[in-house]
Scaffold this motif. Structure first.
Motif, short mmCIF file in Angstrom:
data_model
loop_
_atom_site.label_atom_id
_atom_site.label_comp_id
_atom_site.label_asym_id
_atom_site.label_seq_id
_atom_site.Cartn_x
_atom_site.Cartn_y
_atom_site.Cartn_z
N ILE A 60 0.97 -1.25 -0.18
CA ILE A 60 -0.19 -0.55 0.26
C ILE A 60 1.05 1.18 -0.04
CG2 ILE A 60 -1.65 1.24 1.39
CD1 ILE A 60 -3.12 -1.27 2.15
N PRO A 100 -9.05 4.43 -0.20
CA PRO A 100 -8.47 3.05 -0.24
C PRO A 100 -9.23 2.20 -1.17
CG PRO A 100 -9.52 3.70 2.05
CD PRO A 100 -8.55 5.02 0.77
N ALA A 105 -12.11 -2.79 1.08
CA ALA A 105 -11.83 -0.85 1.23
C ALA A 105 -12.06 -0.97 2.83
CB ALA A 105 -13.29 0.19 0.52
N VAL A 107 -8.51 -1.59 4.20
CA VAL A 107 -7.09 -1.20 3.31
C VAL A 107 -7.22 0.23 4.45
CG1 VAL A 107 -6.36 0.23 1.34
CG2 VAL A 107 -7.17 -1.70 1.05
N LEU A 108 -8.34 0.91 4.36
CA LEU A 108 -8.50 1.55 5.22
C LEU A 108 -7.52 1.69 7.01
CD1 LEU A 108 -9.49 4.57 5.52
CD2 LEU A 108 -11.09 4.49 6.38
N LEU A 151 -4.15 2.20 6.49
CA LEU A 151 -4.00 3.22 5.91
C LEU A 151 -3.96 3.94 7.60
CD1 LEU A 151 -5.30 3.94 2.62
CD2 LEU A 151 -2.95 4.00 2.93
N PRO A 160 -13.57 5.32 3.07
CA PRO A 160 -12.98 4.85 1.89
C PRO A 160 -12.44 4.89 0.53
CG PRO A 160 -14.62 3.07 2.79
CD PRO A 160 -15.00 5.15 3.45
#
Length: 308
Positions: free
Chosen positions: A245, A256, A276, A279-280, A283, A300
């Motif tokens: 990422i 995301p 998503a 992924v958030l 992050l 997201p």
């Protein structure tokens, strides 16, 4: 205790022969999907006085299977690894009908009514909660607490990350950890903000890695043998995902949602939104380490860039 004929109900899941424990049975709820694998596994432990770990969703056939499995024994403890519906929604019905107590993680400032709201079936009218609260007992547990009777004993292992209230249960005198959704053999664990936290999850993975238990019984999927090796692989997987990422965000600002098709291959539509959020979560974790930054409200659709 009444012997249960496995042919009498469909939810019984046989424990593999090499892991078979006479006081342990698994009953799988009929809620299999992309999130739950074959369904939620509820674990019954004991002979005469039983504990159930993660009673599962409020589905009548699953309730009936649990009652049949209990037979002439007495259910005394309902233990929840966390307050997601597929783990806890049946707890209140079991507690009321069988006079069993509910055990779950709770912070000092949370009242039993607060905890009740977290675990009740989402279809339950809020107006009925006060009455329900008078008819059940919820006991808060913290890291290191013991839940036991004369037949079995569990140590509470606080393991936030998948959800802020997640616990695992270490079966004392055994080499078994009931890992809930913290560690699952069939899939990596989804971390969905705001109730999930990737930083906490990584810490919790390292925490169970340094315990003695090396066999895990997750609430979804098959038992995990050589669990410590598997946990190490999960930590490495998360580290590689962070690096992946970070590399993509270095190339250009991304949300995301934009990162999902760049990271996941052949993802079904039902999993794109939780992916998503996963992924958030990564992050957000990278932002706490000062590696990425963002502006505005987290979602997201939030744009992330590399910290200059």
């Amino acid at each position: 205790m009444t012997k249960v004929n496995q042919n009498n109900f469909t939810g019984f899941t046989k424990i593999p022969n090499d892991l078979e424990v006479s006081t342990l049975r698994a009953i799988t709820a009929p809620n299999g999907n992309a999130y739950t694998n074959t369904g939620t596994r509820s674990y019954l432990i004991g002979h005469k006085e039983l504990a159930i770990i993660d009673p599962g969703p409020n589905i009548i056939s699953h309730f009936n299977n649990i009652i049949l499995a209990i037979g002439n024994a007495r259910l005394t403890h309902i233990i929840l690894t966390h307050s997601h519906q597929d783990h806890c929604a049946l707890a209140i019905r079991l507690a009321i009908e069988l006079k069993a107590e509910i055990y779950m993680f709770g912070s000092p400032n949370e009242s039993n009514y607060d905890l009740l709201k977290n675990i009740c079936d989402v279809r339950t009218p809020l107006s009925s909660l006060s009455k329900i609260n008078k008819n059940i007992t919820i006991k808060k547990v913290l890291d290191g607490d013991k839940i036991y009777n004369s037949e079995w004993s569990f140590e509470v292992v606080f393991s936030p990350g998948h959800r802020f209230d997640h616990i695992c249960l270490a079966w004392e005198k055994m080499n078994i950890l009931f890992s809930g959704d913290h560690v699952m053999g069939w899939s990596s664990t989804m971390i969905l903000p705001p109730s999930g936290n990737m930083g906490d999850f990584i810490k919790s993975l390292k925490k169970v890695l340094f315990r003695k238990e090396n066999i895990y019984f997750p609430t979804h999927g098959e038992p995990i043998r050589e669990a410590k090796t598997y946990v190490q692989s999960q930590i490495k997987h998360r580290k590689k995902r962070e690096e992946q990422i970070l590399t993509l965000v270095k190339q250009a600002k991304h949300t995301p949602l934009e990162l999902v098709p760049l990271i996941y291959d052949n993802l079904i539509n039902d999993l794109k939104e939780p992916a998503a959020l996963n992924v958030l979560a990564t992050l957000i974790y990278l932002s706490t380490k000062g590696l990425v930054s963002y502006k505005g409200k987290l979602s997201p659709k939030t744009k992330f860039s590399v910290t200059q």
